[in-house]
Design an enzyme around this catalytic site. Structure first.
Site, mmCIF file in Angstrom:
data_model
loop_
_atom_site.group_PDB
_atom_site.id
_atom_site.type_symbol
_atom_site.label_atom_id
_atom_site.label_comp_id
_atom_site.label_asym_id
_atom_site.label_seq_id
_atom_site.Cartn_x
_atom_site.Cartn_y
_atom_site.Cartn_z
ATOM 1 N N GLY A 132 28.453 -70.850 -0.734
ATOM 2 C CA GLY A 132 27.954 -71.756 -1.755
ATOM 3 C C GLY A 132 26.458 -71.590 -1.961
ATOM 4 N N CYS A 133 25.963 -72.107 -3.076
ATOM 5 C CA CYS A 133 24.554 -71.905 -3.428
ATOM 6 C C CYS A 133 23.617 -72.702 -2.517
ATOM 7 C CB CYS A 133 24.317 -72.239 -4.894
ATOM 8 S SG CYS A 133 24.941 -73.857 -5.420
ATOM 9 N N PHE A 134 23.836 -74.015 -2.388
ATOM 10 C CA PHE A 134 23.029 -74.795 -1.447
ATOM 11 C C PHE A 134 23.183 -74.233 -0.030
ATOM 12 C CE2 PHE A 134 22.861 -78.844 -4.160
ATOM 13 C CZ PHE A 134 21.476 -78.813 -4.275
ATOM 14 N N ALA A 135 24.409 -73.866 0.321
ATOM 15 C CA ALA A 135 24.663 -73.361 1.671
ATOM 16 C C ALA A 135 23.850 -72.105 1.943
ATOM 17 C CB ALA A 135 26.152 -73.081 1.846
#
Length: 322
Positions: A132-135
């Site tokens: 994921g992007c935030f991850a």
């Protein structure tokens, strides 16, 4: 060597970004792009910036025997259904950009596709779950500390652009609400927390401290800035050296000696990191483009690794510096 590519779910932001990158990739050739709602229409009718770049039209059915790899740019839950409903030949590699295969499970044979942590596994994989992007932004701020068994309770505030919410309009993405506005959402409960914790515990099995994450919606279109801090006894020079050593072989993750800003990474596959020390706390700023390093660019980086190509192939992208 040309890698023949199919894309399932071709109308959204991540698919559009993926198409743009692959059209400029020296070793990739787009074979088909699926979209149930746009089948038969030219790609450039949906992704209008591609007018003049491709004559391809959206397909209604996949042809798995005409491709070497399939990218799944589908909504969460839809990727797993697509894999289950289609007899995808074993020689066709799969890269999923949804949440469906990121978490460990007994029946999950996908490798978690964060190259800075799992490069060797990705090279041998036939199925990869793109992070994921935030991850991605948060993990890259923490991996060196986890590998050194130095994590404590972590505090994160991170802000993302409107494209992180997907292309379908909603009450929090339309211009009149988002413009000149900022808000918190899913505080301490964001879905990326599970994959972040999973990765940190792979490097530091005993990690059981809180990971406090407050996500924010920004009034811009692309990018993520994560502000991460924790108690740390390292000096600033020791911390910088640790990060430099950990990312010595990571072509897209770079520590900056100067403070950083989002425009340095927008439209690139880079993650830039800036470290500072305030008494006993280490502060790490991590910035990425949510659509490239946080999604489609990282997916192409994974494709390059899976097919034995230069990891940077097709990813020499210019930042929107001004």
């Amino acid at each position: 060597m040309k890698i023949r590519v199919g894309i399932a779910g071709g109308a959204g932001y991540t698919a559009g970004e993926l198409i743009r990158i692959l059209l400029g990739h020296p070793n990739a050739e787009l074979s088909w792009i699926l979209s149930g709602s746009h089948a038969g229409q030219p790609i450039s009718k949906v992704h209008t910036d591609l007018l003049g770049d491709t004559t391809l039209s959206f397909s209604e059915e996949p042809d798995f025997y005409s491709v070497d790899v399939v990218f799944l740019c589908m909504g969460h839950g839809k990727s797993a259904a697509f894999v289950n409903d289609n007899a995808i030949p074993g020689n066709v590699k799969i890269i999923d950009l949804s949440h469906d295969y990121r978490l460990d499970a007994p029946d999950n044979d996908f490798v978690y596709g964060l190259p800075e942590m799992s490069r060797d596994k990705i090279k041998k994989a036939s199925r990869v779950a793109n992070p994921g992007c935030f991850a991605t932004a948060i993990q890259l701020a923490l991996l060196p500390l986890a590998a050194a068994n130095l994590l404590n309770e972590v505090h994160v505030h991170a802000i993302t652009g409107s494209t992180g919410a997907g292309q379908a309009p909603s009450s929090t993405t339309h211009f009149s609400w988002r413009n000149s506005n900022i808000s918190i959402y899913k505080a301490f409960e964001h879905q990326h927390l599970k994959e972040i914790g999973q990765s940190l515990r792979r490097l530091m099995p005993g990690f059981d401290k809180a990971l406090n994450f407050v996500p924010l919606r920004g009034d811009f279109t692309r990018g993520i800035l994560a502000s991460v801090y924790l108690d740390c006894n390292l000096s600033i020079d020791e911390a910088r050296q640790m990060f430099d050593d950990y990312y010595a072989d990571a072509p897209f993750t770079v520590r900056s000696d100067q403070d950083i800003d989002l425009k340095q990474v927008v439209n690139t596959n880079k993650c830039l990191l800036y470290l500072a020390k305030y008494e006993g706390k280490l502060h790490i700023t991590s910035i990425i483009d949510n659509l490239t390093k946080g999604a489609s660019g990282q997916a192409v980086q994974n494709m390059n690794l899976m097919f034995g190509l230069d990891e940077k192939a097709g990813l020499y992208l210019k930042p929107s510096a001004f």
